[in-house]
Design a protein around this motif. Sequence first.
Motif: not given
Length: 208
Positions: A150-152, A189-196, A170-171
């Motif tokens: 996770t990065a921002a 993808d670690n947060n599920g389809a449809g989530t950025l 999310t990055v």
Amino acid sequence: LDTDITTLTAASANAAITVRESNGLAVNTVNGGTGTVTLTLAAGGITDNNGAGTLNLTAGLASLTGPAGIDLDTAITTLTAASTNSAISIRESNAVALNTVNAGTGTVTLTLAAGAITDNNGAALNITANLADLTAPTGINADTAITQLTAASTNTAITVRESNGLAVNTVNAGTGTVTLTLAAGALTDNNGAGTLNLTAGLASLTGP
């Protein structure tokens, strides 16, 4: 000093502070100015004893070893830290240059109020963790051996060179560039389809 204490307050005039502690250590304020602060625990964790948002540690280099974890507010230039499969959480007031931060299978959380997370040891690993949760307004640049990311940043580059597969939460680099380069494994993808997973101006992705 070699110690068996519960709580620490210490200060020097830009000179080294070195404490080798037998067990857990709750840190009030340790101020080495531009000097090096070394806190080495044989057991237990390094914990925040004055509340989130109040500085615990001021130094040029912070070298921290807490087998059961590390949780501090800092104003440092360079960071070396290690735990034994336990969380390492650093809330930094400005930029931080990483040597090695090794939490084993624990989580590494680096949260900067300003500045960037930068690579201070060349091609060697900067972060070892299960999850790396990184926030740096003016950018991130690190070599990693992690499972999840996770990065921002605030419209600035995020660059991660990963030794193996990487599961992306999310990055978010805003309008900046995200570069994720894997030496092996896949980007997943670690947060599920449809989530950025990824927000960027340019995404440069390599997953062998």
